[in-house]
Write an enzyme that holds these catalytic residues in place. Structure first.
Site, PDB file in Angstrom:
ATOM      1  N   HIS A   1     -52.492  16.427 -26.894  1.00 54.13           N
ATOM      2  CA  HIS A   1     -51.054  16.189 -27.061  1.00 54.13           C
ATOM      3  C   HIS A   1     -50.418  15.785 -25.721  1.00 54.13           C
ATOM      4  CE1 HIS A   1     -46.930  17.131 -28.649  1.00 54.13           C
ATOM      5  NE2 HIS A   1     -46.728  17.357 -27.364  1.00 54.13           N
ATOM      6  N   GLU A   2     -50.697  16.547 -24.692  1.00 51.14           N
ATOM      7  CA  GLU A   2     -50.084  16.269 -23.387  1.00 51.14           C
ATOM      8  C   GLU A   2     -50.601  14.949 -22.815  1.00 51.14           C
ATOM      9  OE1 GLU A   2     -47.574  17.926 -22.595  1.00 51.14           O
ATOM     10  OE2 GLU A   2     -47.831  19.638 -23.914  1.00 51.14           O
TER      11      GLU A   2
ATOM     12  N   HIS B   1     -48.825  11.977 -24.447  1.00 53.63           N
ATOM     13  CA  HIS B   1     -47.512  11.649 -23.869  1.00 53.63           C
ATOM     14  C   HIS B   1     -47.704  10.716 -22.673  1.00 53.63           C
ATOM     15  CE1 HIS B   1     -44.551  14.048 -25.983  1.00 53.63           C
ATOM     16  NE2 HIS B   1     -45.118  15.219 -25.696  1.00 53.63           N
TER      17      HIS B   1
ATOM     18  N   GLU C   1     -42.796  13.286 -29.865  1.00 53.93           N
ATOM     19  CA  GLU C   1     -43.602  14.483 -30.109  1.00 53.93           C
ATOM     20  C   GLU C   1     -44.580  14.246 -31.264  1.00 53.93           C
ATOM     21  OE1 GLU C   1     -43.985  16.781 -28.198  1.00 53.93           O
ATOM     22  OE2 GLU C   1     -42.220  16.574 -26.929  1.00 53.93           O
TER      23      GLU C   1
HETATM   24 ZN    ZN Z   1     -44.906  17.190 -26.380  1.00 49.08          ZN
END
Ligand code: ZN
Length: 296
Positions: free
Chosen positions: A149-150, A153, A211
C-alpha cells in the site's frame, strides 16, 4: 504464452477458422492484475530528481534522530529482518507500475514508536513503526499488504501529484513543514513525534481515490510476490478491532475501513489469480487465508 500466440498467428495465416466461437474467446481474456489510469500529467512540473533528493534527506534525518533517541530498531531484530525480506520480494514487481522504480534507492527501517503507521517516500524509502507491527501482530502477508500500500502511493506518485496541484514546483527538505509531510506521504502526527519538524499546520491527506488505488495496487504487488491478497482484508478487520479504543494514526490518515474492505473483496477475482499463479496453483486450490488472531 508466446508459443500459443505464434500458433494462433500461423492458423490465422493459413486462413483456418478459430476453434472457439468469438464470445468464448472473449471470456477467456482474464485481466492481468489491477487496472489503473495513466499517471497524472500535472505531476511532472515537480522535478523528480529534486523530490527524491529531498525525500532522501528527510528520511536520513528522521532515521538519524530515531537513532539518537535509541529508537532505531537494529537490523538484527527479527521484525526488521521480516520487513526487509518482504521488501525484497515486493521490489522486483514495482517497475511494472513506474519504470523509474528500477533506479530507486530502496531502504527499509523500523522505528520504535507506538504509531500504528508506515510510509514509503518518493524514491523508495520505507519506514515502519513498531506500533503497527506489534499492535496488529502482523503476519508476513499483512506486512506485505501494508508495505504494498505504501509503496503504491510512491509508485503512483500521489505525493508529487498533490504537490503539483498545490502549485509547488520546487522542493526543499528543511522547513517543508506540514506540506512536507503530505508530499512525502507521512502523517504529520508521525513526523512531529519523530523529527519535531512539523508544527501546527494544514493536515493534507491522500484522497479516498488515492487510498483506494494504493490498496488495490499494493495488493497486486503483494500477490505477484507470493503474499496472500486476502491479508489486506484481515488487516483492515484487525485495524477496526484496534479502533474500538482511541483511533490510531493510520486510521485517521486512512479512513473508511468498511468501504475499503468491500472494494478489496470486489477485486479478489483479479487479485487471487495473481497469487495462485505465483504459488504455481489455481484459485480453487488455494487454502483460506487465516490470520493469527480471532477476527470479529
Ligand atoms: Zn494510504
Amino acid at each position: 504464452m508466446k508459443q500459443l500466440a505464434a500458433s494462433i498467428a500461423v492458423i490465422a495465416a493459413l486462413g483456418a477458422m478459430p476453434v472457439q466461437p468469438a464470445h468464448a474467446q472473449k471470456e477467456e481474456i482474464v485481466q492481468d492484475g489491477i487496472a489503473v489510469k495513466p499517471l497524472s500529467r500535472v505531476r511532472v512540473i515537480v522535478p523528480e530528481e529534486q523530490l527524491n533528493e529531498a525525500a532522501a534527506q528527510q528520511y536520513q534525518e528522521m532515521m538519524a534522530q530515531a537513532q539518537q533517541k535509541g529508537a532505531l530498531v537494529p537490523p538484527t531484530d527479527p521484525r526488521v529482518k521480516r520487513l526487509r525480506n518482504v521488501a525484497q520480494r515486493l521490489i522486483p514487481h514495482t517497475p511494472r507500475w513506474n519504470a523509474s522504480a528500477r533506479d530507486w534507492q530502496w531502504q527499509v527501517n523500523l522505528v520504535d514508536q507506538p504509531q500504528v503507521n508506515a510510509f514509503c517516500m518518493p524514491g523508495g524509502r520505507i519506514g515502519f513503526f513498531t506500533g503497527i507491527v506489534d499492535q496488529l501482530k502482523l503476519t508476513d502477508d499483512e506486512m506485505a499488504a501494508i508495505m504494498g500500500h505504501e509503496i503504491a502511493h510512491a509508485l503512483r506518485e500521489h505525493g508529487r501529484e498533490r504537490m503539483a496541484k498545490s502549485g509547488i514546483t520546487s522542493v526543499v527538505a528543511r522547513g517543508a513543514g506540514a506540506l512536507g509531510a503530505a508530499i512525502f506521504g507521512i502523517d504529520p502526527g508521525i513526523t512531529n513525534t519523530v523529527t519535531g519538524m512539523i508544527g501546527q499546520g494544514v493536515v493534507l491527506k491522500f484522497s479516498r481515490d488515492e487510498e483506494r488505488e494504493a490498496d488495490l495496487v499494493g495488493l497486486d504487488i503483494a500477490a505477484r510476490a507470493g503474499y496472500d491478497p486476502r491479508a489486506g482484508i484481515a488487516l483492515w478487520r484487525k485495524m477496526a478491532m484496534l479502533n474500538k479504543g482511541a483511533p490510531p494514526e493510520f486510521l485517521s490518515t486512512h479512513p473508511g475501513g468498511e468501504t475499503r474492505i468491500r472494494d478489496m473483496e470486489r477485486h479478489m477475482n483479479v487479485l487471487l489469480p495473481l497469487y495462485a499463479r505465483s504459488k504455481g496453483t489455481t484459485v480453487n486450490r488455494l487454502p483460506a487465508y487465516r490470520t493469527n488472531v480471532a477476527l470479529r
